[in-house]
Design a protein around this motif. Sequence first.
Motif, short mmCIF file in Angstrom:
data_model
loop_
_atom_site.label_atom_id
_atom_site.label_comp_id
_atom_site.label_asym_id
_atom_site.label_seq_id
_atom_site.Cartn_x
_atom_site.Cartn_y
_atom_site.Cartn_z
N MET A 58 122.53 -39.27 102.04
CA MET A 58 122.63 -40.64 101.33
C MET A 58 122.61 -40.25 99.63
O MET A 58 121.43 -40.14 99.36
CB MET A 58 121.78 -41.73 101.52
N VAL A 115 119.11 -48.60 99.06
CA VAL A 115 118.96 -48.05 100.44
C VAL A 115 119.07 -49.20 101.53
O VAL A 115 119.84 -49.19 102.31
CB VAL A 115 117.67 -47.30 100.57
N LYS A 156 117.95 -37.83 101.43
CA LYS A 156 118.27 -38.68 100.12
C LYS A 156 118.48 -37.85 98.90
O LYS A 156 117.60 -37.13 98.66
CB LYS A 156 117.53 -40.00 99.93
N ALA A 211 123.58 -46.59 96.02
CA ALA A 211 123.62 -45.97 97.04
C ALA A 211 124.85 -45.76 97.73
O ALA A 211 125.60 -46.80 97.73
CB ALA A 211 122.62 -46.95 98.05
N PRO A 263 126.32 -42.32 103.43
CA PRO A 263 126.03 -41.28 103.71
C PRO A 263 127.13 -40.15 104.04
O PRO A 263 128.26 -40.80 104.63
CB PRO A 263 124.97 -41.31 104.79
N ALA A 275 113.51 -41.33 95.94
CA ALA A 275 114.00 -40.79 97.15
C ALA A 275 112.95 -41.21 98.28
O ALA A 275 113.28 -41.80 99.14
CB ALA A 275 114.27 -39.48 97.42
N HIS A 327 112.91 -43.74 101.37
CA HIS A 327 112.53 -43.46 102.64
C HIS A 327 111.74 -44.70 103.48
O HIS A 327 111.84 -45.35 104.64
CB HIS A 327 112.02 -42.19 102.92
#
Length: 224
Positions: A15, A40, A69, A105, A108, A158, A162
């Motif tokens: 992503m 995200v 990411k 974002a 992905p 990043a 997560h």
Amino acid sequence: MTNDAQPEQDVPWAMQLVVHRDRAHPAREVDVAEAAARAVVTLLADGRSAPGGPWHDAVRTWRDVAIRKLVRRADGKRWEDVQLLPGVTVVQEGPEGHGDAMVRAVVPAPVQPLPKALHKLQVSGTQFPDEGASGSTGALVTVEVAPGLGISSGKLAAQCGHAAQLAWEEMPADVRERWAADGYRLRVEFPSRQEWESVSRPVTVTDAGLTELDGPTDTTRAWW
């Protein structure tokens, strides 16, 4: 807990998180980290990522292997070009004297080949001013960062992404609904070593150590 050292596809998926950079009026590092994490979760919660939606297969393919990411930076026309890619943009207002944090974002996809709008954006060296604590008071979710990491603002964004993702995936449905109603606001905190070691949290992110960190390292945790 997640560990990025999972089996990967022949061409890894990621992503992409694109952070807006205003050289004259930059956002603070903590605001960028919070905006990235919110972006995200906003993408994952979007109806287009749900079964039957146009983003679902891509999100599932990426999530089934590793939640990689990559954070890039853009300004001017390059920022405008990124808005044309499938994804979501979050804008978080900065405190007086600082710029707003803006993060897109992107859905992905394989890291190669990249769309032209992403290919020309830099990844390494993404740094924003480390000035002051989070202004997100009363946020439902808190992400805390392990002390002493010494990582860039991009890497921090990043890792906070997560933690926010795992929190969203693991929290009860009613909590998820309340978080959605609040725009997925969260607070990023930087505890002392003693504070970090004295408690446990529902979510812990362990970075594989492929970039910036030397070996597997617990980087962020989250709770609600």
